[in-house]
Write a protein that holds these residues in place. Structure first.
Motif, PDB file in Angstrom:
ATOM      1  N   LEU A   1       4.123   9.219  -2.755  1.00  0.00           N
ATOM      2  CA  LEU A   1       2.916   8.390  -2.789  1.00  0.00           C
ATOM      3  C   LEU A   1       1.675   9.263  -2.929  1.00  0.00           C
ATOM      4  O   LEU A   1       0.782   8.961  -3.726  1.00  0.00           O
ATOM      5  CB  LEU A   1       2.816   7.539  -1.522  1.00  0.00           C
ATOM      6  CG  LEU A   1       3.975   6.591  -1.203  1.00  0.00           C
ATOM      7  CD1 LEU A   1       3.587   5.644  -0.076  1.00  0.00           C
ATOM      8  CD2 LEU A   1       4.384   5.799  -2.430  1.00  0.00           C
TER       9      LEU A   1
ATOM     10  N   HIS B   1      -0.820   9.641  -6.261  1.00  0.00           N
ATOM     11  CA  HIS B   1      -2.233   9.358  -6.024  1.00  0.00           C
ATOM     12  C   HIS B   1      -3.098  10.518  -6.522  1.00  0.00           C
ATOM     13  O   HIS B   1      -4.047  10.317  -7.296  1.00  0.00           O
ATOM     14  CB  HIS B   1      -2.459   9.122  -4.526  1.00  0.00           C
ATOM     15  CG  HIS B   1      -3.887   8.817  -4.178  1.00  0.00           C
ATOM     16  ND1 HIS B   1      -4.366   7.538  -4.072  1.00  0.00           N
ATOM     17  CD2 HIS B   1      -4.950   9.643  -3.917  1.00  0.00           C
ATOM     18  CE1 HIS B   1      -5.655   7.569  -3.774  1.00  0.00           C
ATOM     19  NE2 HIS B   1      -6.034   8.841  -3.661  1.00  0.00           N
TER      20      HIS B   1
ATOM     21  N   ASN C   1      -1.290   4.536  -7.598  1.00  0.00           N
ATOM     22  CA  ASN C   1      -0.452   3.935  -6.556  1.00  0.00           C
ATOM     23  C   ASN C   1       0.000   2.535  -6.959  1.00  0.00           C
ATOM     24  O   ASN C   1       1.150   2.153  -6.722  1.00  0.00           O
ATOM     25  CB  ASN C   1      -1.208   3.873  -5.228  1.00  0.00           C
ATOM     26  CG  ASN C   1      -1.303   5.224  -4.550  1.00  0.00           C
ATOM     27  OD1 ASN C   1      -2.388   5.694  -4.229  1.00  0.00           O
ATOM     28  ND2 ASN C   1      -0.174   5.880  -4.325  1.00  0.00           N
TER      29      ASN C   1
ATOM     30  N   SER D   1       2.929   2.105  -1.245  1.00  0.00           N
ATOM     31  CA  SER D   1       2.086   2.611  -2.327  1.00  0.00           C
ATOM     32  C   SER D   1       0.918   1.663  -2.580  1.00  0.00           C
ATOM     33  O   SER D   1      -0.231   2.095  -2.766  1.00  0.00           O
ATOM     34  CB  SER D   1       2.917   2.782  -3.601  1.00  0.00           C
ATOM     35  OG  SER D   1       2.170   3.443  -4.602  1.00  0.00           O
TER      36      SER D   1
END
Length: 419
Positions: free
Chosen positions: A14, A18, A180, A354
Motif C-alpha cells: 500500500l 502510494h 491507492n 488501500s
C-alpha cells in the motif's frame, strides 16, 4: 509468523504504490526526486538508479518521496569557502568538491567569491595560486556536490518542486492517493477474474451441504421465476422473500433444463440482532468474465469509498467514537483474523485498506496530502503561493498532532488485547 509476513507485505504494498504515484508524476513534471523510501528511520537497504536513491528503512510506518526544494538544500556554498571544481567535456563545472579535496588532485581549487547554483548556474572565485584573478565558471545543468566521498546532485530551480505549475504540483501530490484507489480497483478485478463476482440475478448459487435448500431438492443453477406465485427478477428479491418467512413453507417456481418445477421449502429461522429471519442455505449466484470483472472492480471500489466516507462523516458528527478507530496494532490484529480465512479475503482486505489509506490522505489536514492540496487551492484563489515558512510550520504542527493521535489510537488498540 504468517500474519507478520501478510501484514508487512500488505502494508508495504500500500505504501509502495502510494509513494510510487508521487514519484512517477513528480518525475514526469521534471522534479528531481532525491529519495524514494519505504519506512522511516535508519536505512537497512538502498540502491541508486538514475537520479533517485531507493531505500527501505527500519520502521515500516509509511514512506516518502524526497523532492528537491521541499526541504532546505543540505549543502550551501558560501563566499570565502574553499572548494574544488571538476569539469565536463564542454568545460562546465559538473562536480563541486566540498571537503577532502586532496583526494581529487585534478580538481581546480578556488576561494568562492559568489555562487548561484539555482537560477544562473555559475560559481566564481579566486584560483589557488593565482594573483587575485577572479574567474567565473558555468555550472552544468546536471552537476553534483562531492562531500565525504558521496555525490549529491545539485538541484537547479527548474528541477525543484516550487518551480512547477500549480497543476503539476497538485497532480504530483494527488497521485499518491490516486494510486491507492487504482490498486484497490485492480485487486477487485483480479478477484473477479479468479474467484468470480456476485450478480443480482434470481439464480441459485452454491448450496450448503447442511441447508434446507439441498433437502428440498433445489440445485445450483436453478433460475427462480416466482416464489408463492410472486414473480422475482433479482437475487435481492429472492433473499427478501426468504428472510420474511422463517419456519413458513413457501413454494419456489424454478426453471431447470427447459422444465418448470414447483419446489416447496421451509426456511430455517436465524436470530440476527432483535430480528428473526429465514435462511435456506444458498449463496448468491457468481459469474466470471473479464468485462464483468472490470465493472465489478469499479462498483466495489465505489461502494467501499462511499462506506468509508460515511464512517468518517459519523466520526465528525460524533456518532463514531475515537476508540473505535484502529492504528497499526489494530490493523495487524484484523489482518490476523482475515488471514485465517484465506488468500481471497486477505486480498479483499488489502483493497479496502488501500481505499482507506487513499481517502485518509486526502483529508484536508496539515501534513497529509489533502492538507497540501488545500494550500494549493488557496494559492489558486489568491494567485500567489502562501509563504513557505508559514506553510511549513502548519504542516509541522499537523504532523505532530497526527503522531499524537496515532499514539492514542495505538494505545487503545493495545488495551483491547487485555480487556
Amino acid at each position: 509468523m504468517n500474519t507478520v509476513i501478510a501484514f508487512v507485505v500488505i502494508f508495504g504494498a500500500l505504501v509502495f504504490f502510494h509513494e510510487l504515484g508521487h514519484l512517477v508524476f513528480a518525475k514526469r513534471a521534471g522534479i528531481l526526486c532525491r529519495e524514494f523510501a519505504i519506512g522511516f528511520g535508519p536505512k537497512i537497504f538502498s540502491f541508486k538508479r538514475d537520479e533517485t536513491v531507493y531505500t527501505i528503512r527500519l520502521l515500516p510506518l509509511g514512506g516518502f518521496v524526497r523532492m528537491a526544494g521541499e526541504d532546505p538544500e543540505m549543502i550551501e556554498v558560501k563566499p570565502g569557502q574553499m572548494v574544488g571544481l571538476m569539469f565536463d567535456k564542454e568545460g562546465k563545472v559538473n562536480k563541486v568538491i566540498i571537503n577532502n579535496k586532496e583526494q581529487h588532485p585534478n580538481a581546480k581549487v578556488i576561494e568562492v567569491e559568489q555562487a548561484d547554483l539555482e537560477h544562473n548556474l555559475f560559481i566564481s572565485g579566486y584560483e589557488e595560486g593565482e594573483d587575485e584573478r577572479l574567474q567565473k565558471f558555468e555550472v552544468a545543468e546536471e552537476s553534483y556536490f562531492v562531500m565525504d566521498g558521496e555525490e549529491i546532485q545539485i538541484a537547479p530551480y527548474s528541477r525543484q518542486f516550487a518551480s512547477k505549475t500549480l497543476g503539476q504540483r497538485a497532480l504530483a501530490i494527488f497521485a499518491g492517493p490516486l494510486m491507492n484507489f487504482i490498486l484497490a480497483f485492480v485487486i477487485f478485478i483480479v478477484l473477479g477474474i479468479s474467484q468470480g463476482y456476485v450478480i443480482d440475478k434470481p439464480v441459485m448459487g452454491k448450496l450448503t451441504s447442511d441447508g434446507v435448500a439441498v433437502d428440498a431438492g433445489l440445485k445450483q443453477g436453478d433460475k427462480v421465476q416466482a416464489i408463492d406465485g410472486q414473480s422475482v427478477s433479482t437475487w435481492d428479491d429472492v433473499v427478501k422473500v426468504i428472510q420474511k418467512h422463517p419456519e413458513q413453507q413457501i413454494t419456489f417456481t424454478v426453471q431447470r433444463g427447459g422444465k418448470t418445477l414447483d419446489i416447496p421449502i421451509t426456511p430455517e429461522s436465524r436470530k440476527v440482532g432483535e430480528q428473526t429471519i429465514g435462511l435456506i442455505g444458498v449463496y448468491a449466484p457468481v459469474e466470471k468474465s473479464f468485462i464483468g470483472s472490470i465493472t465489478h472492480g469499479a462498483t466495489e471500489t465505489y461502494t467501499w469509498m462511499k462506506e468509508i466516507l460515511t464512517g468518517l462523516g459519523k466520526l465528525v458528527t460524533g456518532q463514531f467514537k475515537l476508540d473505535m478507530l484502529s492504528g497499526p496494532v489494530g490493523i495487524y490484529a484484523a489482518t490476523d483474523q482475515v488471514a485465517q480465512s484465506g488468500i481471497y479475503y486477505l486480498m479483499k482486505w488489502a483493497a479496502v485498506l488501500s481505499i482507506n489509506l487513499g481517502i485518509v490522505n486526502l483529508l484536508p489536514l496539515p501534513a497529509l496530502d489533502g492538507g497540501r492540496l488545500l494550500f494549493f487551492a488557496v494559492e489558486g484563489i489568491r494567485g500567489k503561493p502562501i509563504d513557505r515558512q508559514k506553510e511549513g510550520i502548519v504542516h509541522f504542527i499537523g504532523f505532530a498532532l497526527l503522531m499524537l493521535l496515532m499514539l492514542v489510537v495505538t494505545w487503545n488498540d493495545i488495551q483491547k488485547f487485555f480487556l
